[in-house]
Design a protein around this motif. Structure first.
Motif, PDB file in Angstrom:
ATOM      1  N   THR A 146     -80.492 -51.986  41.204  1.00 10.51           N
ATOM      2  CA  THR A 146     -81.213 -52.336  42.419  1.00 10.51           C
ATOM      3  C   THR A 146     -82.423 -53.205  42.093  1.00 10.51           C
ATOM      4  OG1 THR A 146     -80.561 -50.225  43.289  1.00 10.51           O
ATOM      5  CG2 THR A 146     -82.284 -51.389  44.458  1.00 10.51           C
ATOM      6  N   SER A 183     -89.591 -48.335  46.164  1.00 13.47           N
ATOM      7  CA  SER A 183     -88.323 -47.812  46.661  1.00 13.47           C
ATOM      8  C   SER A 183     -88.488 -46.330  46.968  1.00 13.47           C
ATOM      9  CB  SER A 183     -87.229 -47.981  45.606  1.00 13.47           C
ATOM     10  OG  SER A 183     -87.064 -49.337  45.290  1.00 13.47           O
ATOM     11  N   SER A 203     -83.231 -46.208  48.505  1.00 17.46           N
ATOM     12  CA  SER A 203     -83.571 -47.239  49.474  1.00 17.46           C
ATOM     13  C   SER A 203     -84.622 -48.182  48.897  1.00 17.46           C
ATOM     14  CB  SER A 203     -84.108 -46.553  50.736  1.00 17.46           C
ATOM     15  OG  SER A 203     -84.675 -47.491  51.596  1.00 17.46           O
ATOM     16  N   GLY A 263     -77.322 -57.796  43.780  1.00 20.52           N
ATOM     17  CA  GLY A 263     -76.918 -57.211  45.045  1.00 20.52           C
ATOM     18  C   GLY A 263     -75.427 -57.251  45.287  1.00 20.52           C
ATOM     19  N   GLY A 294     -81.736 -56.671  41.119  1.00 18.22           N
ATOM     20  CA  GLY A 294     -81.265 -57.486  42.231  1.00 18.22           C
ATOM     21  C   GLY A 294     -79.868 -58.032  42.091  1.00 18.22           C
ATOM     22  N   LEU A 354     -73.233 -54.195  44.376  1.00 15.45           N
ATOM     23  CA  LEU A 354     -73.506 -52.855  44.873  1.00 15.45           C
ATOM     24  C   LEU A 354     -72.277 -52.188  45.467  1.00 15.45           C
ATOM     25  CD1 LEU A 354     -77.020 -53.231  46.453  1.00 15.45           C
ATOM     26  CD2 LEU A 354     -76.393 -52.164  44.294  1.00 15.45           C
ATOM     27  N   LYS A 399     -73.624 -48.231  53.693  1.00 12.60           N
ATOM     28  CA  LYS A 399     -74.549 -49.209  54.255  1.00 12.60           C
ATOM     29  C   LYS A 399     -75.567 -48.572  55.185  1.00 12.60           C
ATOM     30  CE  LYS A 399     -71.264 -53.043  54.533  1.00 12.60           C
ATOM     31  NZ  LYS A 399     -70.694 -53.930  55.553  1.00 12.60           N
ATOM     32  N   GLU A 451     -85.940 -55.281  48.983  1.00 13.68           N
ATOM     33  CA  GLU A 451     -84.881 -56.034  48.324  1.00 13.68           C
ATOM     34  C   GLU A 451     -83.607 -56.074  49.169  1.00 13.68           C
ATOM     35  OE1 GLU A 451     -86.733 -53.958  46.538  1.00 13.68           O
ATOM     36  OE2 GLU A 451     -87.557 -55.154  44.896  1.00 13.68           O
ATOM     37  N   TYR A 452     -83.317 -54.967  49.861  1.00 13.43           N
ATOM     38  CA  TYR A 452     -82.030 -54.868  50.547  1.00 13.43           C
ATOM     39  C   TYR A 452     -82.197 -54.264  51.925  1.00 13.43           C
ATOM     40  CZ  TYR A 452     -80.564 -55.585  45.824  1.00 13.43           C
ATOM     41  OH  TYR A 452     -80.421 -56.105  44.585  1.00 13.43           O
ATOM     42  N   ASP A 453     -81.330 -54.662  52.832  1.00 11.79           N
ATOM     43  CA  ASP A 453     -81.328 -54.065  54.161  1.00 11.79           C
ATOM     44  C   ASP A 453     -80.732 -52.663  54.123  1.00 11.79           C
ATOM     45  OD1 ASP A 453     -82.363 -56.357  55.124  1.00 11.79           O
ATOM     46  OD2 ASP A 453     -80.436 -57.177  55.786  1.00 11.79           O
ATOM     47  N   ASN A 454     -79.805 -52.458  53.198  1.00 13.22           N
ATOM     48  CA  ASN A 454     -79.064 -51.208  53.193  1.00 13.22           C
ATOM     49  C   ASN A 454     -79.481 -50.299  52.053  1.00 13.22           C
ATOM     50  OD1 ASN A 454     -77.453 -52.054  55.388  1.00 13.22           O
ATOM     51  ND2 ASN A 454     -76.254 -53.298  53.959  1.00 13.22           N
TER      52      ASN A 454
END
Ligand SMILES: *[C@@H]1O[C@H](CO)[C@@H](O)[C@H](O)[C@H]1NC(C)=O
Ligand SMILES: *[C@@H]1O[C@H](CO)[C@@H](O)[C@H](O)[C@H]1NC(C)=O
Ligand SMILES: *[C@@H]1O[C@H](CO)[C@@H](O)[C@H](O)[C@H]1NC(C)=O
Length: 255
Positions: A236, A89, A120, A241, A239, A244, A201, A124-127
């Protein structure tokens, strides 16, 4: 012998001036950066008008100090991901505020509403998670010396427990910094809370730029003193998600 009162007044004014001047150290003045020299304070790291970060090409840490008691800091670090070592990250942090020197210690007090953090976790995440960040810092001591190898001024900061930070080198003097006044008054930042969730986001651009894969998270005073931040990192990496988007409100953060 009694001094004339005018003399006494002059003497006490001179003393007051000296006392103020004494609380800063011209050796500290400038913009300092760790060896990569790509993470630097100033408008190249944080854009206060758009309220967004500009991702540097390399991780690093930068501090700037003025001769009249203001500081700014920029952090860009990778955080190891034990589940997927190839995908760390990234975290960016920015703060500015005032500093004092007390018996050799350096005390940094940020303007609370101005600090920002972007976390970031691209795998794990797009945002990314974009929040306010407010963390005062104490450095037990510091030293400025000429680095014999690089022949350049070097700043060694020692954390509150005395452990050394990575050395930083002088990049600019006078320093390169954003305005040293409060940039985001509380009122407008609070009003922003009702606008939209899009700020949370915001994507962090990762167009193939370097985040070192073997980066080992270093234990920093800032980390251990900031449970909010661990909460975010823990959330994060484990996970959860779906939580968040409720996070910032529950934490009382208005961004
Ligand atoms: C660091 O980068 C700045 C800006 O690109 C440059 O002016 C400076 O010479 C660099 N310093 C070192 C020690 O490489
Ligand atoms: C000032 O710093 C020195 C060295 O760190 C320490 O021994 C001393 O106790 C400090 N004095 C005060 C008043 O904090
Ligand atoms: C900022 O942090 C300091 C302690 O580090 C705390 O006293 C202060 O209340 C915080 N301010 C805000 C607005 O969160």
């Amino acid at each position: 012998m009694r001094l004339p009162s005018a003399y006494a007044l002059t003497a006490s004014l001179a003393f007051a001036t000296l006392a103020v001047a004494d609380s800063y150290d011209s050796d500290l003045v400038g913009t300092w950066s760790t060896k990569s020299n790509k993470t630097l304070t100033g408008p190249g790291f944080y854009n206060p008008v758009a309220d967004e970060f500009i991702e540097p090409s390399r991780t690093g840490i930068s501090y700037s100090f003025t001769s009249d008691g203001y500081y700014e800091e920029a952090y860009y670090r990778a955080i190891a991901n034990p589940q997927n070592p190839a995908c760390p990250s990234g975290i960016m942090q920015w703060q500015h505020g005032t500093y004092t020197i007390d018996n050799g210690s350096l005390l940094l007090t940020p303007f609370a509403v101005d600090g920002r953090q972007l976390l970031s976790s691209p795998c794990e995440y797009d945002n990314s998670i974009y929040t306010r960040y407010n963390q005062s810092e104490t450095f037990k001591s510091y030293e400025v010396l000429t680095d014999a190898y690089h022949n350049i001024q070097r700043l060694n900061l020692f954390e509150f427990d005395g452990s050394p930070m990575n050395p930083m080198y002088l990049v600019y003097s006078p320093p390169e910094m954003l305005p040293t006044s409060t940039l985001n008054p509380t009122t407008s930042a609070t009003a922003g809370a009702t606008s939209t969730s899009s700020s949370k986001k915001r994507n962090m651009k990762r167009d193939g730029r370097e985040v070192p894969l073997n980066f080992k998270m270093q234990k920093k005073g800032m980390d251990t003193m900031n449970p909010d931040r661990w909460w975010w990192i823990g959330l994060t990496l484990t996970g959860v998600g779906g939580l968040l988007y409720f996070g910032p409100r529950r934490m009382g953060l208005s961004i």
